[in-house]
Design a protein around this motif. Structure first.
Motif, short mmCIF file in Angstrom:
data_model
loop_
_atom_site.label_atom_id
_atom_site.label_comp_id
_atom_site.label_asym_id
_atom_site.label_seq_id
_atom_site.Cartn_x
_atom_site.Cartn_y
_atom_site.Cartn_z
N ALA A 143 12.69 13.03 -34.99
CA ALA A 143 11.59 13.61 -34.20
C ALA A 143 11.68 13.14 -32.75
N GLY A 144 11.99 11.84 -32.57
CA GLY A 144 12.10 11.29 -31.23
C GLY A 144 13.23 11.94 -30.45
N LEU A 145 14.38 12.15 -31.12
CA LEU A 145 15.50 12.78 -30.43
C LEU A 145 15.16 14.22 -30.06
N GLY A 146 14.47 14.91 -30.97
CA GLY A 146 14.03 16.28 -30.68
C GLY A 146 13.13 16.31 -29.46
N ALA A 147 12.18 15.37 -29.41
CA ALA A 147 11.26 15.32 -28.27
C ALA A 147 12.01 15.01 -26.99
N PHE A 148 12.99 14.08 -27.10
CA PHE A 148 13.76 13.70 -25.92
C PHE A 148 14.51 14.89 -25.33
N VAL A 149 15.15 15.69 -26.20
CA VAL A 149 15.92 16.83 -25.70
C VAL A 149 14.99 17.91 -25.15
N SER A 150 13.80 18.07 -25.77
CA SER A 150 12.95 19.20 -25.42
C SER A 150 12.47 19.15 -23.96
N ALA A 176 17.65 22.02 -9.61
CA ALA A 176 18.01 21.79 -11.01
C ALA A 176 18.33 20.33 -11.25
N ALA A 177 19.12 19.74 -10.33
CA ALA A 177 19.50 18.34 -10.50
C ALA A 177 18.27 17.43 -10.47
N ALA A 178 17.36 17.70 -9.52
CA ALA A 178 16.17 16.86 -9.42
C ALA A 178 15.28 17.02 -10.65
N HIS A 183 13.22 14.68 -15.46
CA HIS A 183 12.72 14.96 -16.81
C HIS A 183 13.55 14.30 -17.90
N LEU A 184 14.78 13.88 -17.56
CA LEU A 184 15.52 13.06 -18.53
C LEU A 184 14.77 11.75 -18.75
N LEU A 185 14.29 11.17 -17.63
CA LEU A 185 13.52 9.93 -17.74
C LEU A 185 12.22 10.15 -18.51
N ILE A 186 11.50 11.25 -18.14
CA ILE A 186 10.25 11.56 -18.84
C ILE A 186 10.54 11.78 -20.32
N GLY A 187 11.69 12.45 -20.59
CA GLY A 187 12.07 12.74 -21.97
C GLY A 187 12.29 11.48 -22.78
#
Lengths: 233, 240
Positions: A143-150, A176-178, A183-187
Motif C-alpha cells: 500500500a505504501g509503495l502504491g501511495a508513493f508512486v501515485s 515537469a522536472a520541478a 512530488h517525489l519527496l511528497i510521495g
C-alpha cells in the motif's frame, strides 16, 4: 493544493469534467459490487474520513508540514470504485461548500487528485500483491509503495494537462522536472504514512482492509488448544 | 442530524439570493465562472464588467464583503505561483520598476490572479447564501445521480462528527504530552488515522443497520416523495 479557476483554459476544464463524470458513472456501478446496499452510508462516512485525513498535518521538520492526498490509502482500504466515489465527493463538497478548488476546475481536481491517485495506487498495489508472497504483513508495504508512486504520477499528469491547457508559457521540461521532483519527496511521505496507517488497521481489524481480503480468505482455520485451563485472567 | 448547525461558510441572512432556488444558483455560478475563465487575459474591460456583476450579486446577498474576503485565503498558494510567473515564464522581457520580467508571464499572472479571485469570491458567495441541504436538493434537481447525492448527504451530515473525533484524539494525544515535531512522530499520527478509519467504518455500519431498522429501502425520502407531516401522523409515528 487544489487547482483554482482560470489555471487551465475553458476547453481543458470542460474536457476534464467530462472525464470525471464518466469515471464517477463507472464507479457508481462498481461500488455496488464492493459495498452492496450499504453504499450510501458507508461511502459517505469514508468520504468524511478522507476529508478529515486532509486536515491532519504531518510535521516534516523546520516548521513545515503536509497532509495526505488520501487516494491510494482509500483505494486499499475500501476498494478502488468506492475510493473514486469518496474522493470525488470530497472534491465536490470542498468546491461547493468550502470554495476550495475552482468550480470549473472541479473535473481537473477529481481527475488529478482523486481518479489518478486511486487508480495508480491501486494498480501498483495489486501488481505488487501478485508478485509478492501472500502475507498480510506485506499489505502495508504494498500500500505504501502504491501511495508513493501515485503522487509523482499525479504531478506528471498535471504537467501534461498544463501542456494542453495552461494559461501561461512556462518551459515544460522545467515545470515537469520541478513538479516531479517536489512530488517525489511528497510521495515518500505519503507512502510512509499510508504504510504505517494501513499497518495499524491490519493489526486490529484486518477484515476491514479491502486490499487484504483475498489473503485473509486464503488463510486456513487453525484450532489452537487452550494453553491453560481454568487459569484466572 | 447535522441540519441545525449549518456549516462554517454559511452566512445567515434573508435576501433574494438566499431564497433563490439552489439549482439556479449552481448553474449560474458554473456558467459565470466558465465565462470568466474563457475571457482572454488582455480584455481588461471585460474583467471590469465581471467584477461589477459580482459586486452587484454580493450587494443583493447582503453578505459583508469582508466576510468573503477573509475566507478567500484558500487561494493563497496560487497567488504565490502567480507572483513567480513573470520571472519563470518565457517570452520577450520587459522592464517593470527596473526588473526584467517576461511580458507574457506578467499577462498570464494577471489573468490567473483576476480569474482565481473572481472565481473564489463567487464560490464563497454560493456557499455563504446556500444551506447544505438546499445545495443537495439543487444537485438532485440538476439530475445528479441519486446515489451520489446520497453519499454527499451522508458525508456532510457526518463531517462534523468525524472531524470532532479527530479533534478529540488530538486533545487526548496532547494531554499526554505528545507534540508532533518531525517524522519521528509519524507512527503515532498514522495510528490516529487507523483508529479514525476503523471508527468511521464501524459508525457507517451502525448507521446502515439503524436505517434498515427504520425501513430504509435504498433511497432517502426527498422533498418530492415526502408527504407533509400532520400532527396526527407525527404523534402516531407514521410518517411514511
Amino acid at each position: 493544493m487544489h487547482v483554482p479557476n482560470g489555471f487551465l483554459d475553458a476547453p481543458t476544464s470542460v474536457a476534464t469534467g467530462v472525464v470525471a463524470a464518466g469515471a464517477i458513472g463507472l464507479a457508481l456501478r462498481g461500488a455496488r459490487r464492493e459495498l452492496d446496499d450499504r453504499t450510501a452510508p458507508m461511502a459517505g462516512l469514508v468520504a468524511a474520513f478522507v476529508f478529515a485525513t486532509q486536515m491532519l498535518n504531518f510535521p516534516v521538520g523546520a516548521g513545515t508540514s503536509g497532509h495526505l492526498l488520501g487516494g491510494a490509502i482509500a483505494a486499499v482500504l475500501v476498494g478502488p470504485w468506492t475510493a473514486i466515489l469518496c474522493t470525488s465527493v470530497v472534491f465536490v463538497v470542498q468546491a461547493l461548500l468550502f470554495a476550495d478548488g475552482g468550480i470549473t476546475a472541479l473535473g481537473t481536481n477529481i481527475d488529478l487528485m482523486g481518479l489518478s491517485t486511486v487508480l495508480v495506487g491501486w494498480c501498483v498495489f495489486r501488481g505488487l500483491q501478485a508478485v509478492m508472497p501472500k502475507r498480510t504483513s506485506l499489505v502495508p508495504v504494498q500500500a505504501g509503495l502504491g501511495a508513493f508512486v501515485s503522487v509523482p504520477v499525479a504531478a506528471l499528469l498535471f504537467t501534461a494537462l498544463y501542456a494542453v491547457g495552461g494559461t501561461a508559457d512556462i518551459p515544460l521540461d522545467k515545470l515537469a522536472a520541478a513538479m516531479v521532483g517536489v512530488h517525489l519527496l511528497i510521495g515518500i511521505g505519503e507512502g510512509i504514512i499510508t504504510a504505517l496507517a494501513v499497518g495499524s488497521i491490519i493489526a486490529v481489524r484486518p477484515d476491514l482492509v479491502y486490499g487484504a481480503r483475498r489473503i485473509l480468505r486464503a488463510r486456513e482455520l487453525e484450532i489452537r488448544p487452550a494453553a491453560t485451563s481454568g487459569a484466572s485472567s | 442530524m447535522g441540519a441545525d448547525h449549518g456549516h462554517r461558510l454559511h452566512f445567515h441572512a434573508h435576501s433574494p439570493l438566499h431564497s433563490a432556488p439552489s439549482h439556479a444558483k449552481i448553474l449560474a455560478l458554473v456558467a459565470w465562472v466558465l465565462l470568466v475563465v474563457a475571457t482572454p487575459a488582455h480584455w481588461f474591460w471585460a474583467f471590469g464588467v465581471h467584477a461589477v456583476v459580482l459586486a452587484l450579486a454580493i450587494g443583493v446577498s447582503r453578505v459583508p464583503v469582508t466576510y468573503l474576503l477573509k475566507r478567500a485565503v484558500v487561494e493563497t498558494p496560487f497567488v504565490v505561483f502567480a507572483v513567480l510567473l513573470p520571472f519563470i515564464a518565457t517570452g520577450e522581457r520587459i522592464d517593470v520598476l527596473g526588473v526584467a520580467v517576461s511580458g507574457p508571464g506578467l499577462l498570464a499572472a494577471w489573468g490567473l490572479l483576476v480569474k482565481g479571485t473572481l472565481g473564489v469570491l463567487a464560490s464563497l458567495l454560493l456557499a455563504a447564501t446556500t444551506e447544505p441541504q438546499d445545495l443537495l436538493l439543487g444537485l438532485q434537481r440538476l439530475r445528479v445521480p441519486q446515489q451520489l447525492v446520497q453519499i454527499m448527504a451522508f458525508m456532510i451530515r457526518y463531517l462534523d462528527v468525524v472531524t470532532d473525533e479527530l479533534q478529540r484524539m488530538r486533545v487526548a494525544r496532547e494531554s499526554r504530552g505528545f507534540t508532533a515535531r518531525d517524522p519521528r512522530q509519524w507512527p503515532v499520527l498514522a495510528r490516529t488515522f487507523g483508529a479514525l478509519f476503523i471508527r468511521s467504518y464501524e459508525r457507517g455500519e451502525r448507521v446502515h443497520l439503524a436505517m434498515l431498522a427504520r425501513g430504509y429501502t435504498g433511497s432517502i425520502p426527498t422533498e418530492a416523495t415526502r408527504r407533509p407531516v400532520t400532527a396526527h401522523a407525527h404523534i402516531h409515528g407514521s410518517r411514511r
